[in-house]
Design a protein around this motif. Structure first.
Motif, short mmCIF file in Angstrom:
data_model
loop_
_atom_site.label_atom_id
_atom_site.label_comp_id
_atom_site.label_asym_id
_atom_site.label_seq_id
_atom_site.Cartn_x
_atom_site.Cartn_y
_atom_site.Cartn_z
N ALA A 113 35.13 13.65 39.65
CA ALA A 113 35.09 15.03 39.61
C ALA A 113 36.21 15.55 38.78
O ALA A 113 37.37 15.09 38.86
N PHE A 114 35.80 16.68 38.08
CA PHE A 114 36.97 17.39 37.56
C PHE A 114 36.90 18.91 38.04
O PHE A 114 35.74 19.42 38.45
N LEU A 115 38.27 19.28 38.32
CA LEU A 115 38.40 20.75 38.92
C LEU A 115 39.18 21.60 37.65
O LEU A 115 39.90 21.19 36.86
N LEU A 116 38.29 22.63 37.49
CA LEU A 116 38.65 23.66 36.50
C LEU A 116 39.21 25.00 37.16
O LEU A 116 38.22 25.48 38.05
N LEU A 117 40.17 25.46 36.90
CA LEU A 117 40.58 26.67 37.40
C LEU A 117 40.48 27.94 36.34
O LEU A 117 40.82 27.81 35.29
N CYS A 118 40.05 29.09 36.80
CA CYS A 118 40.23 30.24 35.87
C CYS A 118 41.67 30.90 36.00
O CYS A 118 42.46 31.17 37.02
N ASP A 119 42.21 31.23 34.73
CA ASP A 119 43.37 31.49 34.36
C ASP A 119 43.04 33.17 34.00
O ASP A 119 42.71 33.01 32.85
N ARG A 120 43.32 33.93 34.77
CA ARG A 120 42.76 35.35 34.35
C ARG A 120 43.90 36.04 33.53
O ARG A 120 43.31 36.78 32.64
#
Lengths: 127, 541
Positions: B129-136
């Motif tokens: 699994a990969f986790l991607l985060l939103c960088d606003r």
């Protein structure tokens, strides 16, 4: 002969400076206040001014600022009883700074240095 | 009819029924229970039923129909029980997960739990699994963390370890966070770096999925028209699940999960389970991120409060300084001017009076005494100046070279040579430059009163533990430690030793700044001054 203006509110100090600096070969004119100094300056040309920082209820620094603005060709040496004025940015406008002492050697050396520097500058400009 | 089966007997032996095994002995004495549980699948019973059919017994076809329907219902019930068991496990798992996610405000802990849950066999059982985060701020969806094996060999090793350790999910996640989080991040660094998509790229499958707020199961990734070939190559799998993380209608990030090792098909059921799980994860991630931001803001506010307090203290100090300044300025003016006039005129008279004049000696005394008084006045004014040091980071070499430059004329005129080799690798020191220069000048001036033949002063600087040690060694002065200690006491009678108040004031000034000043006298080797200058702000007292 270089012409010097000495501004100090103490009559005895003016007398001492006159005696000593005349002995060094300078033409010395004295003034006891800012107003008197400005009036004297209007009467003729001076090669250098020696200012006391504390002039009774006046500030020698204010006079310095005025001189730098209006007579920028005339170097000024500040004389003070207290060395802390060396750190005052306004005092940096002066060409030299000397702490008052009964031994006038440092003042005389500073006058000679500033006058030599001025002469060198004039020479370079003439070329 | 000869019967093979035991269905007509009340009590049987273990060997009578092939369907009954060890641990089921209670069925041997319960005919009804035995018939319901075992006869339907027993070959001996089926043989008896076939024989009845052969004998044209009218009950045989009815019994056959009953039996078929009984078996079908039994299978259905078993399937339902299995389904319920799975759901119970799933609910228990989600409950356990929810408890951790709800209670944690640590982003790394939340992410560790989330990814461990997705990849653990006790969780959703995905391989990776990969986790991607939103960088606003930067407007990007960015790879943040990956978890799972990179190849078959690693998979076997890790999965064996997990089976052997038999840890529950919470322990697994904790273990991962403490021991493997950094290494796992480094392991997937190359993939995570490339898993960055601008949020403005609305046509990209990941952004589209995020905007759609619904999970997408991608199959046939290498040929999929919506999957960029570089993404398919990067993941190296034909099938993956993209799960958007949405909290309160805000895009938090995305989980990409796949079975890169086992190649097990990802089912719709997997997708729905993960979707249920994604809500608390998204919420927990957002809460942890907000907590992080809150923490940063709190630190900023605390720092601002600290600065405000410092400013308030500074204002008070400035007021004190202004007061001290006014007093000292007034003393300077009212004492120095008369001194100057007396000394000046005395010098003037001295110049003009011949040595044979009877008053020559008197005038010389006036000059000497006024010089002495001017010296005392300077020291008092310097002392008042030292009450409120202004510290900053300064270069030691600049400090020493300035002091040497300022004292060069006096030292040379007394036949002194000075030695200093600047070390350009020294850290900056936290000092009041003006006061330290003054102290160094005082120490150097103090030295010229020496009477030895070796007229040299050597200065050395050396980096210490959070400090720079400055040593000034003067081989010309030969006094005892007691005499030197006397010099370090303010206002003690030191005139005959020629040092006035200088050294004592230096010591006071430096001690006020928390800077140790040690003067050691060795009867035949001169004096060594050691000044330990701090390189850190908090070292100040």
């Amino acid at each position: 002969m270089s012409r010097l203006l000495v501004v100090d509110d103490e009559a005895n100090i003016r007398l001492l400076y006159s005696e000593e600096l005349q002995d060094e070969g300078y033409d010395v004119v004295t003034a006891a206040s800012s107003a008197e100094a400005i009036e004297t300056l209007q009467s003729g040309a001076f090669d250098l001014a020696v200012l006391d920082i504390k002039l009774k209820n006046e500030s020698g620094i204010e006079l310095l600022q005025k001189l730098v603005k209006e007579r920028h060709d005339m170097p000024v040496i500040l004389c003070s009883a207290f060395s802390c004025y060396k750190d005052d940015f306004s005092a940096w406008l002066a060409d030299g700074y000397v702490v008052k002492s009964g031994d006038l050697t440092e003042l005389k050396q500073e006058i000679a240095r500033v006058l030599a520097k001025k002469a060198q500058k004039l020479k370079a400009e003439a070329k | 009819m000869d019967r093979e089966c035991c269905w007509d007997r009340e009590v049987i032996e273990l060997a009578d029924c092939p369907e009954i095994g060890t641990g089921e002995e209670d069925l041997l004495v319960s005919k009804r229970q035995r018939t319901l549980e075992k006869c339907g699948d027993c070959p001996l019973f089926l043989n008896d039923l076939a024989r009845l059919r052969d004998e044209n017994n009218p009950l045989a076809p009815i019994m056959t129909d009953f039996l078929a329907d009984f078996r079908r219902q039994k299978t259905q019930i078993q399937s339902l029980v299995s389904f319920l068991d799975n759901k119970t496990l799933e609910i228990r798992f989600l409950h356990e997960l929810g408890q951790v996610l709800q209670s944690s405000v640590d982003l790394d802990e939340v992410l560790s739990v989330a990814l461990t849950a997705i990849t653990s066999g006790k969780g959703f059982g995905m391989n990776r699994a990969f986790l991607l985060l939103c960088d606003r701020e930067d407007g990007i969806l960015k790879g943040y963390l990956g978890l799972g094996p990179r190849n078959q060999e690693e998979a076997s090793q890790v999965w064996n370890e997990i089976i052997q350790s038999d840890m529950d999910l919470q322990t697994l996640a904790k273990n991962f966070r403490l021991n493997k989080l950094s290494s796992e991040r480094a392991k997937f660094h190359d993939i995570l770096e490339l898993l960055t998509v601008p949020l403005s790229n609305k046509d990209h499958i990941l952004v589209k999925t995020l905007d759609g707020k619904r999970p997408v199961l991608v199959e046939g990734a290498f040929q999929h028209p919506d999957v960029p070939p570089e993404l398919a190559r990067l993941l190296g799998v034909d099938s993956f699940l993209a799960m958007p993380l949405i909290s309160r209608n805000r895009r938090v990030g995305m989980i990409i999960a796949d079975n890169c090792i086992t190649r097990r098909t990802i089912t719709d059921e997997d997708m729905h389970s993960l979707e249920t799980f994604s809500f608390p994860v998204a919420f927990a991630i957002e809460r942890a991120s907000l907590y992080d931001k809150l923490h940063v803001e709190l630190e900023r506010v605390t720092e601002a409060g600290k600065k405000l307090k410092e400013q308030q203290e500074l204002i008070v100090r400035m007021e004190n300084m202004a007061l001290v300044g006014r007093i000292t300025s007034s003393i300077a003016h009212s004492v120095r001017n008369p001194l100057m006039i007396i000394g000046g005129f005395a010098r003037s008279m001295l110049k003009k009076s011949p040595a044979s004049d009877s008053k020559h000696t008197f005038i010389e005394s006036i000059v000497a005494e006024t010089r002495q008084l001017e010296g005392v006045l300077d020291e008092i004014l310097n002392y008042s100046d030292s009450l409120y040091p202004t510290r900053d980071f300064w270069d030691v070499n600049q400090l020493v070279e300035t002091a040497l430059h300022d004292t060069a004329d006096v030292l040379t005129s007394h036949g002194y040579a000075t030695f200093y080799s600047p070390d350009n690798n020294l850290p900056h020191v936290y000092i009041d430059f003006k006061q330290l220069s003054n102290c160094l000048r005082t120490v150097l001036h103090n030295d010229i009163t020496g009477i030895g033949t070796d007229r040299s002063i050597s200065i050395s600087s050396q980096c210490g533990n959070d400090c720079v040690i400055l040593r000034i060694e003067d081989s010309s002065r030969h006094i005892s430690q007691a005499e030197l200690d006397h010099l370090l006491v303010p206002f003690s009678e030191t005139h005959e030793l020629g040092a006035g108040l200088g050294l004592a004031l230096c010591k006071t000034m430096l001690e006020k700044q928390g800077i140790p000043f040690v003067a050691q006298a060795e009867q035949f080797n001169g004096i060594r001054y050691t000044i330990t200058l701090p390189t850190r702000k908090e070292e100040q007292s």
